[in-house]
Design an enzyme around this catalytic site. Structure first.
Site: not given
Ligand code: IMP
Length: 219
Positions: A6, A8, A62, A177, A200
């Site tokens: 990732t 991120n 994802d 968020d 999640h």
């Protein structure tokens, strides 16, 4: 060691908090996001690409924000929408009279190049057009042609959390968020531990780590 492909840092931070800093290493890799109307196909394509690049056990995550008033949009297009519109405008698009419910969903995909009992192959929208839909439903049988077309087994883990789309609040987290509220608190108002406990991603990570423990996969 597990590579998490990732770009991120927010995802890495949450995975380290959950799985342990010594377990997760960032593989700074931008996998191809195939156009698809569900997250499964994007994650499965991405993790195979990442594994081919690193050769190590690897996961990708994802995720998407599914807004009920928009029939689930932006969903798999969340990243594009965040980049182009920004979260403030997404919030403004929800009218006061709209139903503000939605959900965050994550699919974590794992691949290490070895064979194991893989998840039936997810298919993306374009592939689906020419196929028997019934055979490709999640949990349904995978056809021989599909198995042969997917040389690297992939395991998928899902997580979902319901919530409300609200005006931005909070300084923490990342992405959507600040506009995603669960039980009266936005994800940006929670610390990482509190977010992981109900999010999640936390839910998908819980299923992944349970599978790793049961199978001894990363030993
Ligand atoms: P992707 O999974 O990196 O493609 O993320 C899709 C979009 O959802 C990006 O705009 C992310 O910033 C956003 N996103 C992913 N996970 C989260 C989360 O846990 N909270 C808020 N936004 C998220």
């Amino acid at each position: 060691m597990l590579e998490f492909a990732t770009t991120n840092p927010g995802k890495i931070h949450e995975a380290r908090e959950y799985l342990g800093a010594e377990t997760v290493e960032q593989f700074d890799f931008d996998y191809t996001e195939v156009q698809g109307d569900d997250l499964d196909a994007v994650a499965a394509h991405g993790v195979r690409e990442a594994h081919r690049a690193t050769g190590e056990p690897v996961i990708v995550d994802d995720s998407g924000l599914f807004i009920d008033a928009f029939d689930g949009f932006p969903g798999p297009y969340s990243s594009y929408v965040e980049d182009r519109l920004g979260i403030e405008r997404v919030w403004r698009l929800t009218k006061p009279e709209d139903d503000h419910s939605g959900a965050f969903e994550t699919v974590i995909a794992y691949c290490d190049g070895d064979s194991f009992e893989a998840t039936p192959e997810p298919v993306d929208r374009d592939e689906r057009r020419g196929q028997d839909l019934a055979a490709s439903e999640r949990g349904g049988a995978t056809t021989d042609e599909q198995v042969q077309g997917t040389e690297l087994p992939v395991k998928l883990f899902w997580g979902r959390v319901p919530g409300q789309i609200v005006a931005p609040r909070g300084e923490g987290g990342f992405g959507f968020d600040p506009i995603f509220e669960h039980n009266g608190t936005t994800f940006a108002e929670m610390d990482t531990e509190a977010k992981n406990a109900i999010s999640h991603r936390g839910r998908a990570l819980a299923k992944f780590s349970e599978w790793v423990e049961t199978t001894g996969r990363l030993e």
